[in-house]
Structures are given as structure tokens and as C-alpha cells.
Design a protein around this motif. Sequence first.
Motif, PDB file in Angstrom:
ATOM      1  N   PRO A  15       0.796  -1.226   0.000  1.00 46.86           N
ATOM      2  CA  PRO A  15       0.000   0.000   0.000  1.00 46.86           C
ATOM      3  C   PRO A  15       0.829   1.278   0.000  1.00 46.86           C
ATOM      4  O   PRO A  15       0.426   2.280  -0.601  1.00 46.86           O
ATOM      5  N   HIS A  16       2.003   1.266   0.665  1.00 51.85           N
ATOM      6  CA  HIS A  16       2.705   2.520   0.884  1.00 51.85           C
ATOM      7  C   HIS A  16       4.143   2.534   0.362  1.00 51.85           C
ATOM      8  O   HIS A  16       4.440   3.195  -0.620  1.00 51.85           O
ATOM      9  N   ASP A  17       5.055   1.800   1.013  1.00 55.33           N
ATOM     10  CA  ASP A  17       6.479   1.985   0.738  1.00 55.33           C
ATOM     11  C   ASP A  17       7.263   0.742   1.142  1.00 55.33           C
ATOM     12  O   ASP A  17       7.548   0.544   2.326  1.00 55.33           O
ATOM     13  N   SER A  18       7.620  -0.087   0.192  1.00 62.21           N
ATOM     14  CA  SER A  18       8.449  -1.261   0.504  1.00 62.21           C
ATOM     15  C   SER A  18       9.827  -0.813   0.970  1.00 62.21           C
ATOM     16  O   SER A  18      10.351   0.207   0.519  1.00 62.21           O
ATOM     17  N   ASP A  19      10.425  -1.583   1.896  1.00 64.44           N
ATOM     18  CA  ASP A  19      11.727  -1.157   2.419  1.00 64.44           C
ATOM     19  C   ASP A  19      12.706  -2.305   2.609  1.00 64.44           C
ATOM     20  O   ASP A  19      13.798  -2.268   2.073  1.00 64.44           O
ATOM     21  N   ASP A  20      12.360  -3.327   3.386  1.00 67.71           N
ATOM     22  CA  ASP A  20      13.349  -4.352   3.731  1.00 67.71           C
ATOM     23  C   ASP A  20      12.692  -5.723   3.787  1.00 67.71           C
ATOM     24  O   ASP A  20      11.608  -5.864   4.372  1.00 67.71           O
ATOM     25  N   PRO A  21      13.331  -6.760   3.193  1.00 64.82           N
ATOM     26  CA  PRO A  21      12.788  -8.110   3.264  1.00 64.82           C
ATOM     27  C   PRO A  21      13.603  -9.029   4.187  1.00 64.82           C
ATOM     28  O   PRO A  21      14.775  -8.776   4.478  1.00 64.82           O
ATOM     29  N   ALA A  22      12.963 -10.086   4.616  1.00 67.53           N
ATOM     30  CA  ALA A  22      13.629 -11.193   5.302  1.00 67.53           C
ATOM     31  C   ALA A  22      13.027 -12.488   4.779  1.00 67.53           C
ATOM     32  O   ALA A  22      11.905 -12.492   4.244  1.00 67.53           O
ATOM     33  N   ILE A  23      13.757 -13.578   4.909  1.00 65.26           N
ATOM     34  CA  ILE A  23      13.290 -14.878   4.425  1.00 65.26           C
ATOM     35  C   ILE A  23      13.255 -15.854   5.594  1.00 65.26           C
ATOM     36  O   ILE A  23      14.285 -16.060   6.263  1.00 65.26           O
ATOM     37  N   TRP A  24      12.081 -16.416   5.847  1.00 64.47           N
ATOM     38  CA  TRP A  24      11.958 -17.474   6.853  1.00 64.47           C
ATOM     39  C   TRP A  24      11.984 -18.819   6.147  1.00 64.47           C
ATOM     40  O   TRP A  24      11.164 -19.074   5.266  1.00 64.47           O
ATOM     41  N   ILE A  25      12.935 -19.680   6.543  1.00 63.55           N
ATOM     42  CA  ILE A  25      13.061 -21.008   5.952  1.00 63.55           C
ATOM     43  C   ILE A  25      12.229 -21.992   6.764  1.00 63.55           C
ATOM     44  O   ILE A  25      12.463 -22.179   7.968  1.00 63.55           O
ATOM     45  N   ASN A  26      11.268 -22.607   6.125  1.00 61.09           N
ATOM     46  CA  ASN A  26      10.473 -23.654   6.749  1.00 61.09           C
ATOM     47  C   ASN A  26      11.298 -24.940   6.708  1.00 61.09           C
ATOM     48  O   ASN A  26      11.462 -25.560   5.647  1.00 61.09           O
ATOM     49  N   LYS A  27      11.841 -25.340   7.832  1.00 56.11           N
ATOM     50  CA  LYS A  27      12.765 -26.472   7.863  1.00 56.11           C
ATOM     51  C   LYS A  27      12.078 -27.791   7.541  1.00 56.11           C
ATOM     52  O   LYS A  27      12.699 -28.709   6.991  1.00 56.11           O
ATOM     53  N   GLU A  28      10.797 -27.896   7.873  1.00 54.99           N
ATOM     54  CA  GLU A  28      10.073 -29.138   7.607  1.00 54.99           C
ATOM     55  C   GLU A  28       9.668 -29.253   6.148  1.00 54.99           C
ATOM     56  O   GLU A  28       9.647 -30.354   5.588  1.00 54.99           O
ATOM     57  N   ASN A  29       9.362 -28.127   5.522  1.00 52.91           N
ATOM     58  CA  ASN A  29       8.976 -28.120   4.113  1.00 52.91           C
ATOM     59  C   ASN A  29       9.432 -26.809   3.499  1.00 52.91           C
ATOM     60  O   ASN A  29       8.687 -25.823   3.496  1.00 52.91           O
ATOM     61  N   PRO A  30      10.670 -26.765   2.981  1.00 55.44           N
ATOM     62  CA  PRO A  30      11.216 -25.500   2.464  1.00 55.44           C
ATOM     63  C   PRO A  30      10.361 -24.832   1.395  1.00 55.44           C
ATOM     64  O   PRO A  30      10.424 -23.608   1.236  1.00 55.44           O
ATOM     65  N   ALA A  31       9.554 -25.602   0.676  1.00 56.31           N
ATOM     66  CA  ALA A  31       8.704 -25.012  -0.360  1.00 56.31           C
ATOM     67  C   ALA A  31       7.642 -24.090   0.229  1.00 56.31           C
ATOM     68  O   ALA A  31       7.066 -23.266  -0.483  1.00 56.31           O
ATOM     69  N   ASN A  69      13.289  -2.034   9.107  1.00 58.15           N
ATOM     70  CA  ASN A  69      13.949  -3.309   8.818  1.00 58.15           C
ATOM     71  C   ASN A  69      13.269  -4.466   9.532  1.00 58.15           C
ATOM     72  O   ASN A  69      12.595  -4.278  10.549  1.00 58.15           O
ATOM     73  N   VAL A  70      13.483  -5.666   8.999  1.00 59.24           N
ATOM     74  CA  VAL A  70      12.969  -6.885   9.604  1.00 59.24           C
ATOM     75  C   VAL A  70      14.034  -7.964   9.491  1.00 59.24           C
ATOM     76  O   VAL A  70      14.805  -7.997   8.529  1.00 59.24           O
ATOM     77  N   ASP A  71      14.101  -8.840  10.494  1.00 58.36           N
ATOM     78  CA  ASP A  71      15.037  -9.961  10.449  1.00 58.36           C
ATOM     79  C   ASP A  71      14.401 -11.164  11.132  1.00 58.36           C
ATOM     80  O   ASP A  71      13.365 -11.046  11.811  1.00 58.36           O
ATOM     81  N   ILE A  72      15.053 -12.329  10.975  1.00 63.22           N
ATOM     82  CA  ILE A  72      14.488 -13.612  11.395  1.00 63.22           C
ATOM     83  C   ILE A  72      15.431 -14.312  12.364  1.00 63.22           C
ATOM     84  O   ILE A  72      16.655 -14.297  12.197  1.00 63.22           O
ATOM     85  N   GLY A  73      14.851 -14.960  13.386  1.00 64.33           N
ATOM     86  CA  GLY A  73      15.600 -15.836  14.282  1.00 64.33           C
ATOM     87  C   GLY A  73      14.917 -17.186  14.382  1.00 64.33           C
ATOM     88  O   GLY A  73      13.716 -17.323  14.081  1.00 64.33           O
ATOM     89  N   TYR A  74      15.677 -18.178  14.832  1.00 64.37           N
ATOM     90  CA  TYR A  74      15.172 -19.550  14.881  1.00 64.37           C
ATOM     91  C   TYR A  74      15.350 -20.159  16.271  1.00 64.37           C
ATOM     92  O   TYR A  74      16.295 -19.840  16.997  1.00 64.37           O
ATOM     93  N   ASP A  75      14.403 -21.057  16.620  1.00 60.01           N
ATOM     94  CA  ASP A  75      14.532 -21.933  17.789  1.00 60.01           C
ATOM     95  C   ASP A  75      14.809 -21.176  19.084  1.00 60.01           C
ATOM     96  O   ASP A  75      15.667 -21.567  19.884  1.00 60.01           O
ATOM     97  N   LEU A  76      14.075 -20.115  19.322  1.00 63.35           N
ATOM     98  CA  LEU A  76      14.191 -19.380  20.574  1.00 63.35           C
ATOM     99  C   LEU A  76      13.377 -20.106  21.646  1.00 63.35           C
ATOM    100  O   LEU A  76      12.187 -20.359  21.468  1.00 63.35           O
ATOM    101  N   PRO A  77      14.014 -20.472  22.783  1.00 63.79           N
ATOM    102  CA  PRO A  77      13.252 -21.125  23.855  1.00 63.79           C
ATOM    103  C   PRO A  77      12.153 -20.199  24.368  1.00 63.79           C
ATOM    104  O   PRO A  77      12.409 -19.064  24.747  1.00 63.79           O
TER     105      PRO A  77
END
Length: 330
Positions: A15-31, A69-77
Motif C-alpha cells: 500500500p505505501h512503501d516497501s523497504d526491507d525483506p527477510a526470508i523465513w526457511i520452513n525447515k520441515e517443508n522448504p517449499a 527493517n525486519v530480520d528472522i531468528g530460529y529456535d528461541l526457547p
Amino acid sequence: MDRPLKATYATDTLPHDSDDPAIWINKENPAYSLIIGTDKDQDGGLYVFDLEGSIIDSLVVKNIQRPNNVDIGYDLPLGKGTVDFAVTGERLTSKLRFYSLPGMKEIVPGGISIFEGETGTEFRDLMGVAIYQNPRNGKSYVIAGRKNGPQDGTYLWQYEIIPDGVQVKLELVRKFGQFSGEKEIEAIAVDNELGYVYYSDEGVGVRKYYADPEKGNEELAFFAQQGFTKDHEGISIYKLDDRTGYVLVSDQEANQFQVFPREGTEGNPHQHELITIVKVSAVNSDGSEVVSVPLNETFKKGLFVAMSDDRTFHLYKWEDMAGDTLNIIQ
């Protein structure tokens, strides 16, 4: 490559203004991996796309006040298990907002304030965020930058992410990072395996530090100082293995990415000399992300995502980015 590389897909328009991407990898089904992009507006949000660039309406989070900005983390307790998560900086409130993946449910409702004690709006104007997850001790951190900051080596603030029941809290562990004073620092990228953080000192170069706060605040490299049209922007890291690969830096106004060796040279891991330049169809690209994991039949060797200022993000096959010059995962 003289002609700009055509994207495999462009996402649906924001709608407004794209800025930053991140990619989340689905470990069980990468597709079924996801692309998360910021819509940088006072009425902005996080938009979630599939691997063909279509918005998944049920996962969109709105009413975030100017997320940069946006970023991704994995397996946080968290709670009785672990969660993958996305973090974005809400610029107008100086808060970090955390969301579980893949459901995009907010972990700490309303977010967590940072840059506490700083005076002046420009010193709390939250922009860049990056996640560092130490593979040796399992600790997770978020590194945050702002619109403006001091030139005394304390521009970036690093917080440890501490599980607190089903939520998280933050503990400030250090302030670090030189700043030229020329423009600002927004693009931040972390190499978890090698333990380094890179950031763009816009218009000047790319600076490199240890990501582990226990290793100190020495500047390890200051590269990409020549050959950029104007601004150094988005940084992303393509990993061929645990030690080798490429650091890609957006030469924003030239609509291209300059590529440097992740591992440095044989004699100096902090010497990053230009390898090649890749021209892309994305215009004035601010943020970018890349993964080398095989995702589906289209992105067998990895996916590169670049913001374009037409309110979209462009998706490229790594084979196309690599051309005849760069390597691909085997």
C-alpha cells in the motif's frame, strides 16, 4: 552483465512503501518458506509473501508505525518449547516488535522500547535491526541502529533476547560501531557461523565487527569505500558452506549489487575486495536478503530478494545472480 537481471517474480504491490525483506526457511517443508517485507509508513506493517510473491493476507500484520527493517531468528526457547520469530523496528515509537513464525502472532504485545536514556528524537529514531544467534552458547541478540547517532563508537546498541515465560525481555549488553557522520546507518547483516556483523555507513563504506559482545568492539574491516554511486544500502550474505560465500551490498542509485568474498583473502579474513557487480531490475534497492538453501523447483540453489521502490520486492534465482562469475551450492 550489461543489462539488468530480470527478476523471476515481483511481489504483489504494497500500500505505501516497501523497504526491507527477510526470508523465513520452513525447515520441515522448504517449499512453504515465507518472505516478510516491511511497508514503511506511519500506518505500515509486515507483509508476508509466498515464494511466488503473492501476499498471504491471513499473515499480514498492520498498524505498525513506520517499520524499517525486519530480520528472522530460529529456535528461541519460549514457554515449553521453541519458536522461530521475526523482529522489526517500529521507528516512530523506538520499539522492537516480535512475532512468532509462521503464524505472525505478536510475542510481546505492543513491543519493547529501546535506546532508553537517549535524548533527541533523531537519536531514538529506530531504523536497522539484525538478529545474531551464537551457535556456541545458544544466546540470541538483536542489534539496532537509528537515524542518527554519535561518532564515538557507540552508534549501534546490542541487546540479548532473554526468554521470559511465553514472552521475551531485552538486556542491553553493549554499544559499539563507528560512524562517519555523513548520513546514517540502516543496513545491518550478521554472519552467525563466522561471528561477524556488517553495516553500511551510507555514502562511505561497509564496516565489520565481531557479533559476539564478549570479543570486544574492535573494527575488523572498513571496505567498499570506492566505486559506489552514492549510498551503500542493503547487505546480505550468501553462504556456500560454513565459511565461504559472498557479501552483497546494494549500490542503491545504480540499481546494482557489489559482491565481496565472505571469507576475505587467504592471508586476511578481513580483506574484502570487489569480485563483481550484478545489475538488477529492482530500482533504488534499499534492503535485501539471500539464502542458499534449496527451497523449491524454482529456487533450487537459493533465493535473493531485493526491495524495489515501486512498492514491491523482486525475487531472483541465485543461479541468475551468480552468472558465470560466482559459485552456487552443490
